[in-house]
Motif scaffolding. Sequence first.
Motif, PDB file in Angstrom:
ATOM      1  N   ALA A  53     -30.284 -22.617  16.222  1.00 57.69           N
ATOM      2  CA  ALA A  53     -31.571 -22.001  16.558  1.00 57.69           C
ATOM      3  C   ALA A  53     -31.562 -21.313  17.912  1.00 57.69           C
ATOM      4  O   ALA A  53     -32.310 -20.352  18.126  1.00 57.69           O
ATOM      5  CB  ALA A  53     -32.676 -23.056  16.516  1.00 57.69           C
ATOM      6  N   ILE A  54     -30.731 -21.783  18.826  1.00 57.46           N
ATOM      7  CA  ILE A  54     -30.770 -21.249  20.196  1.00 57.46           C
ATOM      8  C   ILE A  54     -29.566 -20.402  20.550  1.00 57.46           C
ATOM      9  O   ILE A  54     -29.557 -19.742  21.604  1.00 57.46           O
ATOM     10  CB  ILE A  54     -30.886 -22.387  21.239  1.00 57.46           C
ATOM     11  N   ALA A  55     -28.526 -20.406  19.721  1.00 55.62           N
ATOM     12  CA  ALA A  55     -27.272 -19.754  20.076  1.00 55.62           C
ATOM     13  C   ALA A  55     -27.459 -18.268  20.349  1.00 55.62           C
ATOM     14  O   ALA A  55     -28.202 -17.572  19.656  1.00 55.62           O
ATOM     15  CB  ALA A  55     -26.250 -19.944  18.955  1.00 55.62           C
ATOM     16  N   THR A  56     -26.785 -17.796  21.384  1.00 57.49           N
ATOM     17  CA  THR A  56     -26.749 -16.379  21.727  1.00 57.49           C
ATOM     18  C   THR A  56     -25.287 -15.933  21.745  1.00 57.49           C
ATOM     19  O   THR A  56     -24.369 -16.734  21.564  1.00 57.49           O
ATOM     20  CB  THR A  56     -27.369 -16.123  23.110  1.00 57.49           C
ATOM     21  N   ASP A  57     -25.084 -14.642  22.024  1.00 60.03           N
ATOM     22  CA  ASP A  57     -23.706 -14.147  22.074  1.00 60.03           C
ATOM     23  C   ASP A  57     -22.942 -14.691  23.270  1.00 60.03           C
ATOM     24  O   ASP A  57     -21.713 -14.539  23.351  1.00 60.03           O
ATOM     25  CB  ASP A  57     -23.685 -12.611  22.072  1.00 60.03           C
ATOM     26  N   LYS A  58     -23.638 -15.359  24.196  1.00 60.84           N
ATOM     27  CA  LYS A  58     -22.967 -15.968  25.346  1.00 60.84           C
ATOM     28  C   LYS A  58     -22.564 -17.416  25.102  1.00 60.84           C
ATOM     29  O   LYS A  58     -21.889 -18.016  25.935  1.00 60.84           O
ATOM     30  CB  LYS A  58     -23.873 -15.876  26.590  1.00 60.84           C
ATOM     31  N   GLY A  59     -22.976 -17.982  23.977  1.00 62.78           N
ATOM     32  CA  GLY A  59     -22.561 -19.331  23.651  1.00 62.78           C
ATOM     33  C   GLY A  59     -23.568 -20.394  24.027  1.00 62.78           C
ATOM     34  O   GLY A  59     -24.682 -20.096  24.490  1.00 62.78           O
ATOM     35  N   VAL A  60     -23.163 -21.642  23.831  1.00 64.70           N
ATOM     36  CA  VAL A  60     -24.051 -22.791  24.003  1.00 64.70           C
ATOM     37  C   VAL A  60     -23.344 -23.860  24.841  1.00 64.70           C
ATOM     38  O   VAL A  60     -22.169 -24.168  24.603  1.00 64.70           O
ATOM     39  CB  VAL A  60     -24.443 -23.400  22.636  1.00 64.70           C
ATOM     40  N   LEU A  61     -24.074 -24.425  25.787  1.00 62.55           N
ATOM     41  CA  LEU A  61     -23.588 -25.576  26.552  1.00 62.55           C
ATOM     42  C   LEU A  61     -24.381 -26.802  26.130  1.00 62.55           C
ATOM     43  O   LEU A  61     -25.618 -26.787  26.134  1.00 62.55           O
ATOM     44  CB  LEU A  61     -23.749 -25.366  28.055  1.00 62.55           C
ATOM     45  N   MET A  62     -23.678 -27.875  25.775  1.00 63.86           N
ATOM     46  CA  MET A  62     -24.311 -29.145  25.441  1.00 63.86           C
ATOM     47  C   MET A  62     -24.209 -30.076  26.647  1.00 63.86           C
ATOM     48  O   MET A  62     -23.141 -30.217  27.247  1.00 63.86           O
ATOM     49  CB  MET A  62     -23.617 -29.806  24.251  1.00 63.86           C
ATOM     50  N   VAL A  63     -25.320 -30.723  26.998  1.00 64.60           N
ATOM     51  CA  VAL A  63     -25.346 -31.736  28.060  1.00 64.60           C
ATOM     52  C   VAL A  63     -25.541 -33.082  27.372  1.00 64.60           C
ATOM     53  O   VAL A  63     -26.600 -33.346  26.787  1.00 64.60           O
ATOM     54  CB  VAL A  63     -26.467 -31.471  29.077  1.00 64.60           C
ATOM     55  N   VAL A  64     -24.519 -33.918  27.424  1.00 66.33           N
ATOM     56  CA  VAL A  64     -24.477 -35.149  26.641  1.00 66.33           C
ATOM     57  C   VAL A  64     -24.345 -36.341  27.578  1.00 66.33           C
ATOM     58  O   VAL A  64     -23.474 -36.360  28.453  1.00 66.33           O
ATOM     59  CB  VAL A  64     -23.269 -35.131  25.670  1.00 66.33           C
ATOM     60  N   LYS A  65     -25.192 -37.340  27.396  1.00 67.74           N
ATOM     61  CA  LYS A  65     -25.069 -38.572  28.177  1.00 67.74           C
ATOM     62  C   LYS A  65     -23.960 -39.438  27.583  1.00 67.74           C
ATOM     63  O   LYS A  65     -23.757 -39.452  26.369  1.00 67.74           O
ATOM     64  CB  LYS A  65     -26.391 -39.343  28.188  1.00 67.74           C
ATOM     65  N   ASN A  66     -23.258 -40.159  28.415  1.00 66.71           N
ATOM     66  CA  ASN A  66     -22.091 -40.910  27.961  1.00 66.71           C
ATOM     67  C   ASN A  66     -22.484 -42.202  27.245  1.00 66.71           C
ATOM     68  O   ASN A  66     -22.442 -43.299  27.811  1.00 66.71           O
ATOM     69  CB  ASN A  66     -21.147 -41.233  29.126  1.00 66.71           C
ATOM     70  N   TYR A  67     -22.876 -42.016  25.990  1.00 74.32           N
ATOM     71  CA  TYR A  67     -23.056 -43.125  25.057  1.00 74.32           C
ATOM     72  C   TYR A  67     -22.237 -42.783  23.819  1.00 74.32           C
ATOM     73  O   TYR A  67     -22.228 -41.627  23.377  1.00 74.32           O
ATOM     74  CB  TYR A  67     -24.533 -43.332  24.715  1.00 74.32           C
ATOM     75  N   THR A  68     -21.559 -43.753  23.270  1.00 76.98           N
ATOM     76  CA  THR A  68     -20.574 -43.490  22.224  1.00 76.98           C
ATOM     77  C   THR A  68     -21.151 -42.683  21.071  1.00 76.98           C
ATOM     78  O   THR A  68     -20.558 -41.702  20.618  1.00 76.98           O
ATOM     79  CB  THR A  68     -19.991 -44.818  21.704  1.00 76.98           C
TER      80      THR A  68
END
Length: 329
Positions: free
Chosen positions: A92-107
Amino acid sequence: MKKFINDASQVEDQMIQGMVKAYPDHLRKLDCGNVVVRAQKKEGKVALISGGGSGHEPAHGGFVGEGMLDAAVAGAVFTSPTPDQIYEGIKAIATDKGVLMVVKNYTGDVMNFEMAADMAEAEGIPVQYVVTNDDVAVKDSLYTIGRRGVAGTIFVHKIAGAKAETGASLDEVHAVAQKVVDNVRTMGAAISPCIVPAAGEPGFELGNDEIEIGIGIHGEPGTHREKMRPADEIVDILLEQILSDLDYTGSEVALLVNGSGGTPLMELYILNNHIADVLAEKGIKVYRTMVGNYMTSIEMQGFSISLLKLDDEMKELLDAKADTPAWKE
């Protein structure tokens, strides 16, 4: 148990619907589950997505908007969202510049976000991610290999989000996000538990005269339990751990005194009063202070201290414009 809910099985969905109705100019809910995106998609920039279990409000949906996240994915309370939910958010949010995911360190979070990234990349969407691990209390926990990602994650949302708004490349946004991860440390404490609606009972028990030091944002055990102390002494315990983990000598820092959901602002300001004094005594300059509920644990009575070691780039991005339900400037 008394809570202002209708049905424990509908808590997450009704919460998201209520949030979107409160902030229709900021948020839009996807049809695929509890995923919120910016009401107006912005092209020409790296898109940011984050999320995790519900129960940490205003994180993560409250930080969707200009200058921060483009999407947030909410699992059930304290439960990772599914790869399919995350994948729909990415699309839904992807652009031609790509996507960064911010993930908290839980398995579960790391595994499910990685699976979603693989799905997106198979569709030709460039995806990178950072894993936040700012908690200095516990190296390995019930839910992690390595340190837990906790309230310091908010600084990643803000600074990486501001970088993305400048039109920077995916590599550049990833680099500044990782720089924040490398320079932020957090530790917390709690004096009473929270009640997960579906469980209907406290997640742990503490005596009236006990405090849990180093507790996680899901009520996971910390380093130890001890008798209750005055606020200043608790601050000293947490700051000692934080300052011994990263050298802040002579640095400028951003300070987040984060409430766990059930701690009055009165008490958070009392805590900040001593935190500021200790940092000043140690020659650590506080560039900016934030006090309030940013990443909560439903109604747990507790707090955490996050310190971000700043450079000029991070200061500029921290001060950049943001307009989200939970962060405005």
